[in-house]
Design an enzyme around this catalytic site. Structure first.
Site: not given
Length: 299
Positions: A81, A112
């Site tokens: 953004e 992960e």
């Protein structure tokens, strides 16, 4: 071993599945009300992290968000953004998620837990002393994130940890630990809920303050936004008018002369200079409109 706070059972949501729809929503809403208060306690740490990041980014450094699962996706959202909101270059703030792009839509099993992969992400990107690594993980113990943070420290980068458990490896390893103690989730262990919301709030705060201090904001306007559609061209004219007091037709004319650079147009109008001199003044003052107007005065 003591169970992590984010993994404990929430007594306030006992028998959740037996509740009515409205009762379920009321429970979630009541728990969500506690998130901002938890984040509030971490404001000094967020401020410290922002100041360190600004120092490095002014040197031409980059900021990397590193996470897995929900935390990784939140990093992607914030980094994605910033170019459209502030006009910052795409490579200035980058997001890295365990498992790569496919993990955005489908959590990659096991990725992960790969600490070495997190470390290699830093070396592959030539991380150095002017960069900033932001590790994001609710548990504060995700190996992939810890690998990136530890490698970043070895390479001289500033390291920031965002997590939801205070007594965690990430909180101990990072130069600055931002810990939001959001407590047990409504659904046990579902850290996409309160923990994830707190991480989104913290990332919003962190990136907004950093961009403001770097000159992407003047007063409370996005003055380096790059307009590329009808709505944003109108917004650019409105911002320029509000910041200078000039009418919108004059602002549109000057914006066109500046190549639709809002900060440049503001300086042109406020200081009575052409676009080349406005660009020079901004360059001399770290692209901070407020500094330009303070040093050079308004016409």
């Amino acid at each position: 071993m003591t169970q992590r706070m984010t993994e404990q059972n929430n007594r306030r949501s006992e028998n959740f599945s037996e509740k009515s729809t409205l009762e379920m929503l009321q429970i979630i809403n009541e728990e969500d009300k506690t998130i901002a208060l938890a984040v509030e306690k971490s404001l000094p740490a967020i401020a410290k992290a922002a100041d360190l990041a600004v120092t490095n980014l002014r040197k031409g450094g980059r900021m990397f968000y590193v996470g897995a699962g929900t935390s990784g996706r939140l990093g992607i959202v914030d980094a994605g953004e910033l170019p459209c909101t502030f006009g910052v270059e795409h490579d200035t703030v980058q997001a890295i998620i365990a498992g790569g792009p496919t993990a955005v839509y489908d959590a990659a099993m096991g990725d992960e837990d790969d600490k070495e992969c997190g470390e290699s992400e830093m070396t592959q990107r030539n991380v150095g002393s002017s960069d900033v690594i932001v590790g994001i993980t609710a548990s504060g113990r995700t190996p992939y994130v810890l690998g990136a943070i530890e490698a970043g420290k070895r390479l001289g980068a500033v390291t920031i940890g965002i997590c939801n458990n205070s007594d965690s490896p990430l909180a101990k390893a990072a130069d600055v630990a931002i810990v939001a103690d959001t407590g047990p989730e409504v659904i046990e262990g579902s850290t996409r809920m309160k923990a994830g919301t707190s991480q989104k709030m913290i990332l919003n705060m962190l990136s907004t303050v950093i961009m403001s201090q770097l000159g992407y904001v003047y007063k409370n306007y996005m003055v380096r936004m790059v307009p590329n559609n009808e709505k944003l061209y109108a917004r650019a004219i409105h911002i320029t008018s509000k910041c200078t007091g000039e009418d919108e037709s004059t602002c549109e004319k000057v914006l066109k002369e500046s190549g639709w650079k809002i900060d440049e147009a503001i300086v042109m109008l406020a200081c009575g200079v052409d676009n080349q001199n406005a660009s020079r003044l901004l360059e001399e003052n770290q692209h901070v409109v407020g500094k330009v107007l303070k040093v050079n005065g308004e016409k």
